[in-house]
Design an enzyme around this catalytic site. Structure first.
Site, mmCIF file in Angstrom:
data_model
loop_
_atom_site.group_PDB
_atom_site.id
_atom_site.type_symbol
_atom_site.label_atom_id
_atom_site.label_comp_id
_atom_site.label_asym_id
_atom_site.label_seq_id
_atom_site.Cartn_x
_atom_site.Cartn_y
_atom_site.Cartn_z
ATOM 1 N N SER A 232 -7.322 -4.840 15.905
ATOM 2 C CA SER A 232 -8.260 -5.635 16.722
ATOM 3 C C SER A 232 -7.733 -7.061 16.840
ATOM 4 C CB SER A 232 -9.624 -5.672 16.026
ATOM 5 O OG SER A 232 -10.491 -6.584 16.682
ATOM 6 N N TYR B 195 -16.241 -5.837 9.147
ATOM 7 C CA TYR B 195 -15.379 -5.260 10.187
ATOM 8 C C TYR B 195 -14.120 -6.104 10.380
ATOM 9 C CZ TYR B 195 -13.768 -3.768 14.798
ATOM 10 O OH TYR B 195 -12.996 -3.316 15.839
HETATM 11 N N1 LIG Z 1 -14.334 -1.686 21.727
HETATM 12 C C1 LIG Z 1 -13.849 -2.818 21.250
HETATM 13 O O1 LIG Z 1 -14.246 -3.917 21.650
HETATM 14 C C2 LIG Z 1 -12.769 -2.777 20.184
HETATM 15 C C3 LIG Z 1 -12.074 -3.961 19.912
HETATM 16 C C4 LIG Z 1 -11.091 -3.940 18.932
HETATM 17 C C5 LIG Z 1 -10.817 -2.774 18.249
HETATM 18 N N2 LIG Z 1 -11.511 -1.637 18.541
HETATM 19 C C6 LIG Z 1 -11.214 -0.429 17.756
HETATM 20 O O2 LIG Z 1 -10.950 0.669 18.596
HETATM 21 C C7 LIG Z 1 -11.239 1.871 17.888
HETATM 22 C C8 LIG Z 1 -12.067 2.784 18.772
HETATM 23 O O3 LIG Z 1 -13.347 2.190 18.978
HETATM 24 P P1 LIG Z 1 -14.107 2.259 20.376
HETATM 25 O O4 LIG Z 1 -14.267 0.889 20.863
HETATM 26 O O5 LIG Z 1 -13.494 3.272 21.251
HETATM 27 O O6 LIG Z 1 -15.574 2.711 19.885
HETATM 28 P P2 LIG Z 1 -16.324 4.122 19.970
HETATM 29 O O7 LIG Z 1 -16.447 4.587 21.377
HETATM 30 O O8 LIG Z 1 -17.546 3.951 19.143
HETATM 31 O O9 LIG Z 1 -15.303 5.119 19.273
HETATM 32 C C9 LIG Z 1 -15.183 5.257 17.899
HETATM 33 C C10 LIG Z 1 -14.847 6.699 17.636
HETATM 34 O O10 LIG Z 1 -14.596 6.862 16.241
HETATM 35 C C11 LIG Z 1 -15.249 8.023 15.809
HETATM 36 N N3 LIG Z 1 -15.596 7.874 14.399
HETATM 37 C C12 LIG Z 1 -16.331 6.896 13.832
HETATM 38 N N4 LIG Z 1 -16.486 7.135 12.525
HETATM 39 C C13 LIG Z 1 -15.827 8.286 12.270
HETATM 40 C C14 LIG Z 1 -15.648 9.057 11.101
HETATM 41 N N5 LIG Z 1 -16.198 8.701 9.935
HETATM 42 N N6 LIG Z 1 -14.908 10.187 11.177
HETATM 43 C C15 LIG Z 1 -14.369 10.570 12.366
HETATM 44 N N7 LIG Z 1 -14.508 9.882 13.501
HETATM 45 C C16 LIG Z 1 -15.241 8.756 13.452
HETATM 46 C C17 LIG Z 1 -16.489 8.155 16.683
HETATM 47 O O11 LIG Z 1 -16.908 9.504 16.818
HETATM 48 P P3 LIG Z 1 -18.101 10.106 15.932
HETATM 49 O O12 LIG Z 1 -19.178 9.061 15.901
HETATM 50 O O13 LIG Z 1 -18.493 11.358 16.638
HETATM 51 O O14 LIG Z 1 -17.512 10.381 14.595
HETATM 52 C C18 LIG Z 1 -15.976 7.637 18.022
HETATM 53 O O15 LIG Z 1 -15.459 8.678 18.827
HETATM 54 C C19 LIG Z 1 -11.951 1.456 16.598
HETATM 55 O O16 LIG Z 1 -11.032 1.466 15.516
HETATM 56 C C20 LIG Z 1 -12.373 0.033 16.903
HETATM 57 O O17 LIG Z 1 -12.513 -0.738 15.742
HETATM 58 C C21 LIG Z 1 -12.467 -1.611 19.504
#
Ligand SMILES: NC(=O)c1ccc[n+]([C@@H]2O[C@H](COP(=O)([O-])OP(=O)(O)OC[C@H]3O[C@@H](n4cnc5c(N)ncnc54)[C@H](OP(=O)(O)O)[C@@H]3O)[C@@H](O)[C@H]2O)c1
Length: 244
Positions: free
Chosen positions: A139, A152
């Site tokens: 991130s 986080y």
């Molecule tokens: N969106 C942003 O602004 C942003 C910015 C910087 C970094 N990121 C990073 O990008 C990555 C993806 O996030 P996103 O933004 O795409 O959010 P998201 O749509 O909430 O996706 C997160 C995914 O992780 C899965 N997950 C969460 N806990 C889990 C567990 N214990 N076991 C298996 N799967 C799990 C969730 O599926 P289930 O709930 O079904 O398990 C979901 O599909 C994360 O690492 C996040 O920190 C995002």
């Protein structure tokens, strides 16, 4: 890295950034296995993209991680890429927080412990594969924390640090270690509606995948590209602005 002809295991691939990355690997001609906790979200993703392979797995659970790697390497012996994408984000006011520690600890376990464990579990398998890679999704907050998501931000700083050490240690093995550094992206991270201010996920994913394909090891987008290259003084200023 070459985006084609891989077999990719991607955690948290049913939604958001993970699904966008999974689809781009598929479209480039790779096999993709996505995992997540919610079977219905995985099935929904497969309905849209039938070539996806699915596995229900909670990466917070160490035994499930071990089983995921055992299953994936048995079913897909050509598995050569791990994408540590699954993550959660909690807004916490530390001075007023009444949640128990076990709840709070989940953010550490999912965002840091799981990628570290999955990486170490897969190294023996990956070192025998051509074009092997581990891709960690960190991130912009790895570099300058947002104080309203204190745990986080710390987990993402830890994962960035681990990625640097992992890359150094794995250099002689031929396993590439890559890092995707997202800015705020419009996904359901932290709960629906909390990231609508973020950049569109498709534009972000197109950009970072093209840069990984061109051989870059650490890629950001927009503000996270600025922050990953910033000086300490610029990071201090960004921290001040972000946490006004
Ligand atoms: N969106 C942003 O602004 C942003 C910015 C910087 C970094 N990121 C990073 O990008 C990555 C993806 O996030 P996103 O933004 O795409 O959010 P998201 O749509 O909430 O996706 C997160 C995914 O992780 C899965 N997950 C969460 N806990 C889990 C567990 N214990 N076991 C298996 N799967 C799990 C969730 O599926 P289930 O709930 O079904 O398990 C979901 O599909 C994360 O690492 C996040 O920190 C995002």
């Amino acid at each position: 890295m070459n985006l084609a002809n891989n077999t990719v295991l991607l955690t948290g691939g049913a939604s958001g950034i993970g699904l966008a990355l999974a689809v781009r690997f598929l479209q480039a001609g790779s096999k993709v296995i996505i995992c997540g906790r919610r079977a219905d979200k995985l099935a929904e993703a497969q309905q849209r993209y039938p070539a996806l392979n699915l596995r229900v797995c909670d990466v917070a659970n160490a035994a499930e991680r071990v089983e995921l790697v055992r299953w994936a390497t048995a079913e897909f012996p050509g598995l050569n890429v791990l994408v540590n994408n699954a993550g959660i984000q909690n807004r916490i006011q530390l001075a007023d927080d009444s949640a128990d520690w076990e709840t709070r600890r989940q953010e550490l376990v999912i965002n840091v412990e799981a990628p570290m464990h999955l990486s170490t579990l897969l190294i023996p398998h990956l070192r025998r594969q051509a074009g092997a890679a581990i891709i960690n999704v960190t991130s912009g907050l790895s570099f300058a924390p947002a104080a309203f998501v204190p745990i986080y931000s710390a987990t993402k700083a830890a994962l960035h640090s681990f990625t640097l050490s992992l890359r150094h240690q794995l250099a002689p093995t031929g396993i590439a270690v890559l890092e995707i550094v997202p800015p705020a992206v419009n996904t359901d991270l932290g709960g629906p509606g909390l990231h609508t201010f973020g950049v569109p996920v498709d534009a972000f994913a197109d950009s970072v995948m093209a840069r990984l394909a061109s051989g870059e090891q650490e890629v950001g987008y927009g503000t996270s590209e600025e922050v990953r290259l910033a000086s300490r003084a610029e990071l201090d200023e960004r921290f001040r602005m972000m946490n006004r």
